[in-house]
Design an enzyme around this catalytic site. Structure first.
Site, PDB file in Angstrom:
ATOM      1  N   ASP A   1       0.704  -0.847  -0.040  1.00 11.22           N
ATOM      2  CA  ASP A   1      -0.064  -0.009  -0.063  1.00 11.22           C
ATOM      3  C   ASP A   1       0.748   1.275   0.084  1.00 11.22           C
ATOM      4  OD1 ASP A   1      -2.289   1.603  -0.025  1.00 11.22           O
ATOM      5  OD2 ASP A   1      -2.876   0.901   1.875  1.00 11.22           O
TER       6      ASP A   1
ATOM      7  N   ASN B   1     -10.131  -3.490  -7.043  1.00  9.31           N
ATOM      8  CA  ASN B   1      -9.115  -2.285  -8.138  1.00  9.31           C
ATOM      9  C   ASN B   1      -9.614  -2.020  -9.534  1.00  9.31           C
ATOM     10  OD1 ASN B   1      -5.894  -3.172  -6.480  1.00  9.31           O
ATOM     11  ND2 ASN B   1      -7.156  -1.768  -5.702  1.00  9.31           N
TER      12      ASN B   1
HETATM   13  C1  FPP Z   1      -1.387   0.474  -3.485  1.00 10.21           C
HETATM   14  O1  FPP Z   1      -1.100   1.783  -3.867  1.00 10.21           O
HETATM   15  C2  FPP Z   1      -1.009  -0.428  -4.502  1.00 10.21           C
HETATM   16  C3  FPP Z   1      -1.901  -1.092  -5.524  1.00 10.21           C
HETATM   17  C4  FPP Z   1      -3.000  -0.687  -5.903  1.00 10.21           C
HETATM   18  C5  FPP Z   1      -1.332  -2.313  -6.294  1.00 10.21           C
HETATM   19  C6  FPP Z   1      -0.423  -2.255  -7.377  1.00 10.21           C
HETATM   20  C7  FPP Z   1       0.813  -2.343  -6.885  1.00 10.21           C
HETATM   21  C8  FPP Z   1       1.869  -2.003  -7.510  1.00 10.21           C
HETATM   22  C9  FPP Z   1       2.015  -1.376  -8.705  1.00 10.21           C
HETATM   23  C10 FPP Z   1       3.130  -2.306  -7.002  1.00 10.21           C
HETATM   24  C11 FPP Z   1       3.886  -4.085  -7.318  1.00 10.21           C
HETATM   25  C12 FPP Z   1       3.691  -4.005  -8.649  1.00 10.21           C
HETATM   26  C13 FPP Z   1       3.134  -5.203  -9.433  1.00 10.21           C
HETATM   27  C14 FPP Z   1       3.052  -5.497 -10.802  1.00 10.21           C
HETATM   28  C15 FPP Z   1       2.714  -6.237  -8.613  1.00 10.21           C
HETATM   29  P1  FPP Z   1      -2.370   2.703  -3.626  1.00 10.21           P
HETATM   30  O2  FPP Z   1      -2.623   3.291  -4.861  1.00 10.21           O
HETATM   31  O3  FPP Z   1      -3.616   2.108  -2.943  1.00 10.21           O
HETATM   32  O4  FPP Z   1      -1.613   4.026  -2.805  1.00 10.21           O
HETATM   33  P2  FPP Z   1      -2.427   4.875  -1.788  1.00 10.21           P
HETATM   34  O5  FPP Z   1      -3.122   4.084  -0.705  1.00 10.21           O
HETATM   35  O6  FPP Z   1      -1.395   5.916  -1.276  1.00 10.21           O
HETATM   36  O7  FPP Z   1      -3.328   5.710  -2.728  1.00 10.21           O
END
Ligand code: FPP
Length: 225
Positions: free
Chosen positions: A17, A65
């Site tokens: 996260d 997502n």
């Molecule tokens: C959370 O950050 C992460 C995700 C929604 C998943 C995506 C993860 C990655 C891209 C990193 C690893 C890569 C792969 C290809 C597995 P967020 O957007 O929820 O962050 P925030 O809570 O700060 O908005």
């Protein structure tokens, strides 16, 4: 497939996260945070191999997502294609890659074909590796996994019990999680590996995923060892 590790090889699972906040603090678009998050995952895989971790499972994309803005979803899908394309690195590290998530042919599945192809190819091209198993959860939700497992257990005629449910999970070979990590200050499990993490220690950290480094991993491992 057996690994070079004994049965008690540690299983670390990460809810990655905070990519968006990491980017926001730097005045960058959210997508830059995800890009850095993928780079950090590649770094962490190397560190985890050095630490002799047996199983590393990461939450790349949840069933929820898909509701994010389309450009962000497209960017994250592209990052999965990139990650599953890192076959040369994975082979150099003797890492076998796996995927856990809603079956591509299930009525609710939305995974585009180019991501399906990348996933299938990486699984095939790393299948002979005997070291750490890296499992990427993509289009994954723990409740959906459990509903499907219970339905399959019931229709197989085995009855519904701990063993039969375990045998019908998306990836029955995945061992129990020893340590569940969640970055960026959120203290929630968010539908991740509900069955497999039933007995896990939980490591919460304020560090955003792109900043989750060797020292952070060691702090998480201290909960398990
Ligand atoms: C959370 O950050 C992460 C995700 C929604 C998943 C995506 C993860 C990655 C891209 C990193 C690893 C890569 C792969 C290809 C597995 P967020 O957007 O929820 O962050 P925030 O809570 O700060 O908005």
């Amino acid at each position: 497939m057996p690994t070079d590790f004994p049965d008690h090889a540690l299983h670390v699972a990460c809810i990655m996260d905070g990519n968006g906040r990491w980017a926001g603090r730097r005045g960058l678009p959210r997508t830059e945070g995800h890009t850095e998050g993928e780079e950090n995952l590649a770094r962490l895989v190397r560190i985890a191999v050095r630490r002799n971790i047996g199983w590393l499972t990461v939450f790349g994309f949840s069933t929820e997502n898909w509701q994010r803005p389309r450009p962000e979803v497209r960017h994250i899908l592209g990052l999965h294609e990139k990650l599953f394309g890192r076959v040369a690195e994975l082979n150099e590290l003797n890492v076998r890659i796996q995927w856990i998530g809603r079956p591509f042919d299930s009525p609710m599945a939305r995974t585009p074909r180019y991501v399906q192809r990348a996933i299938r190819k990486a699984i095939t091209d790393t299948a002979g590796n005997t070291g750490m198993v890296l499992t990427v959860a993509f289009d994954y939700g723990g409740r959906s996994e459990l509903v499907a497992a219970v339905e399959a257990a019931r229709s197989s005629g085995e009855g519904v019990n701990v063993e039969s449910i375990g045998e019908h999970l998306y990836l029955p070979e995945l061992p129990p999680v020893d340590v569940l990590v969640r970055t960026s200050g959120e203290q929630r499990v968010s539908n991740f590996l509900l069955w497999q993490a039933a007995g896990a220690a939980i490591y919460f950290t304020d560090a955003a995923w792109p900043d989750f480094d060797e020292a952070e991993l060691d702090a998480a491992l201290a909960l398990a060892r």
